[in-house]
Design a protein around this motif. Structure first.
Motif, short mmCIF file in Angstrom:
data_model
loop_
_atom_site.label_atom_id
_atom_site.label_comp_id
_atom_site.label_asym_id
_atom_site.label_seq_id
_atom_site.Cartn_x
_atom_site.Cartn_y
_atom_site.Cartn_z
N VAL A 1 8.49 10.43 -10.51
CA VAL A 1 8.15 9.28 -11.36
C VAL A 1 6.66 9.24 -11.69
O VAL A 1 6.28 9.05 -12.84
N VAL A 2 5.80 9.43 -10.69
CA VAL A 2 4.36 9.30 -10.92
C VAL A 2 3.65 10.63 -11.16
O VAL A 2 2.51 10.64 -11.61
N GLY A 3 4.31 11.74 -10.84
CA GLY A 3 3.68 13.05 -10.98
C GLY A 3 3.12 13.49 -9.63
O GLY A 3 2.76 12.68 -8.79
N GLN B 1 -6.89 0.72 -8.56
CA GLN B 1 -7.18 0.00 -9.80
C GLN B 1 -6.51 0.67 -11.00
O GLN B 1 -5.89 0.01 -11.83
N THR B 2 -6.62 1.98 -11.09
CA THR B 2 -6.02 2.71 -12.21
C THR B 2 -4.51 2.53 -12.23
O THR B 2 -3.92 2.27 -13.28
N LEU B 3 -3.89 2.64 -11.07
CA LEU B 3 -2.43 2.52 -11.02
C LEU B 3 -1.96 1.09 -11.24
O LEU B 3 -0.84 0.88 -11.71
N THR B 4 -2.79 0.10 -10.93
CA THR B 4 -2.43 -1.28 -11.22
C THR B 4 -2.25 -1.47 -12.72
O THR B 4 -1.33 -2.17 -13.15
N PHE B 5 -3.09 -0.81 -13.52
CA PHE B 5 -2.94 -0.90 -14.96
C PHE B 5 -1.69 -0.18 -15.46
O PHE B 5 -1.16 -0.51 -16.52
N GLU B 6 -1.20 0.77 -14.70
CA GLU B 6 -0.01 1.56 -15.08
C GLU B 6 1.27 1.05 -14.42
O GLU B 6 2.33 1.65 -14.61
N ARG B 7 1.20 -0.06 -13.68
CA ARG B 7 2.34 -0.45 -12.86
C ARG B 7 3.58 -0.81 -13.67
O ARG B 7 4.70 -0.55 -13.22
N GLN B 8 3.44 -1.36 -14.86
CA GLN B 8 4.64 -1.70 -15.65
C GLN B 8 5.40 -0.45 -16.06
O GLN B 8 6.63 -0.42 -16.00
N ARG B 9 4.68 0.59 -16.46
CA ARG B 9 5.32 1.85 -16.83
C ARG B 9 6.01 2.48 -15.62
O ARG B 9 7.15 2.94 -15.70
N ILE B 10 5.33 2.44 -14.46
CA ILE B 10 5.90 3.00 -13.23
C ILE B 10 7.13 2.19 -12.81
O ILE B 10 8.15 2.76 -12.41
N LEU B 11 7.06 0.86 -12.93
CA LEU B 11 8.20 -0.01 -12.60
C LEU B 11 9.42 0.34 -13.44
O LEU B 11 10.54 0.42 -12.92
N GLN B 12 9.23 0.54 -14.74
CA GLN B 12 10.36 0.88 -15.62
C GLN B 12 11.01 2.18 -15.18
O GLN B 12 12.23 2.28 -15.11
N VAL C 1 10.45 -5.91 -8.85
CA VAL C 1 9.82 -6.87 -9.75
C VAL C 1 8.32 -6.61 -9.94
O VAL C 1 7.74 -7.01 -10.94
N ASP C 2 7.70 -5.93 -8.97
CA ASP C 2 6.27 -5.65 -9.08
C ASP C 2 5.88 -4.54 -8.11
O ASP C 2 6.65 -4.20 -7.20
N ILE C 3 4.68 -4.01 -8.31
CA ILE C 3 4.11 -3.01 -7.41
C ILE C 3 2.71 -3.47 -7.06
O ILE C 3 1.94 -3.88 -7.93
N ARG C 4 2.36 -3.38 -5.79
CA ARG C 4 1.01 -3.70 -5.32
C ARG C 4 0.38 -2.43 -4.77
O ARG C 4 0.92 -1.80 -3.87
N PHE C 5 -0.77 -2.06 -5.31
CA PHE C 5 -1.50 -0.87 -4.86
C PHE C 5 -2.70 -1.32 -4.04
O PHE C 5 -3.43 -2.22 -4.44
N SER C 6 -2.91 -0.67 -2.89
CA SER C 6 -4.01 -1.04 -2.01
C SER C 6 -4.39 0.14 -1.13
O SER C 6 -3.55 0.99 -0.82
N THR C 7 -5.63 0.18 -0.71
CA THR C 7 -6.08 1.23 0.21
C THR C 7 -5.84 0.84 1.66
O THR C 7 -6.08 1.64 2.56
N ALA C 8 -5.34 -0.37 1.89
CA ALA C 8 -5.27 -0.94 3.24
C ALA C 8 -4.52 -0.07 4.25
O ALA C 8 -4.96 0.07 5.37
N GLN C 9 -3.41 0.53 3.88
CA GLN C 9 -2.61 1.26 4.86
C GLN C 9 -2.66 2.77 4.66
O GLN C 9 -1.81 3.49 5.16
N TRP C 10 -3.65 3.26 3.92
CA TRP C 10 -3.73 4.69 3.66
C TRP C 10 -3.89 5.50 4.94
O TRP C 10 -3.33 6.58 5.08
#
Length: 189
Positions: A35-37, A65-76, A87-96
């Motif tokens: 899905v994301v490559g 940040q970049t993927l947050t802007f792409e989240r609707q496309r990734i969700l579809q 319903v949504d995607i949350r991107f964070s470095t917290a658990q990397w």
């Protein structure tokens, strides 16, 4: 006390919400790189699904940040592949740094192979590293001195860049005829 058939027990387990959510998450992990490559998949790790929201760990804030802007496309794309709808995607470095999911990821091995072939990769040339010896490095000063001696030995054995005369990994010289810094400087002109 009546005994229930094994099929009845398995059916009741499979119908539990937690079991279905776990199976859905496994399907998501399988299709994530598609899905994301592969490049994005190497910098991200799906962590969990809670109330239709997918949490994804990223290797850095710029990726988040970049993927947050792409989240609707990734969700579809994800919703087209999954049985339940996100319903949504949350991107964070917290658990990397949490590696519990990464050890099972299908793209971890590919990332390792890529680093093995990288022109800037330098094999450990330290005699201590080659023999498997690792000094006790509890103190920061001792750790730094060990690192410094390893780097000094590596740079002493490395060929020099013809342009800047700095020690350079042999792979960089084979690929660009100069060190990576000189190559980038040349490309920016």
């Amino acid at each position: 006390m009546s005994f229930k058939s094994l099929n009845h027990i398995l059916d009741s387990i499979e119908n539990q919400a937690a079991w279905q959510a776990q199976q859905e998450f496994k399907r998501l992990l399988k299709c994530w790189p598609e899905v994301v490559g592969v490049a994005v998949a190497a910098q991200t790790r799906p962590i969990s699904i809670s109330r239709g929201v997918l949490s994804v760990a990223t290797s850095g804030a710029a990726w988040a940040q970049t993927l947050t802007f792409e989240r609707q496309r990734i969700l579809q794309k994800l919703n087209a592949k999954l049985s339940s709808q996100l319903v949504d995607i949350r991107f964070s470095t917290a658990q990397w740094q949490n590696k519990s999911v990464s050890s099972r990821s299908p793209y971890a091995e590919e990332q390792s192979v890529t680093w093995q072939e990288h022109p800037s990769r330098v094999e450990g040339m330290s005699s201590a590293a080659l023999s498997g010896e690792k000094p006790e490095l509890k103190e920061p000063k001792a750790a730094f001195q060990h690192w410094e001696s390893v780097m000094r030995e590596r740079s002493h054995l490395s060929p020099l860049c013809p342009q800047c005369q700095c020690p350079t990994p042999p792979g960089e010289l084979q690929r660009w005829n100069v060190c990576a810094l000189c190559a980038v400087h040349k490309w920016q002109r």
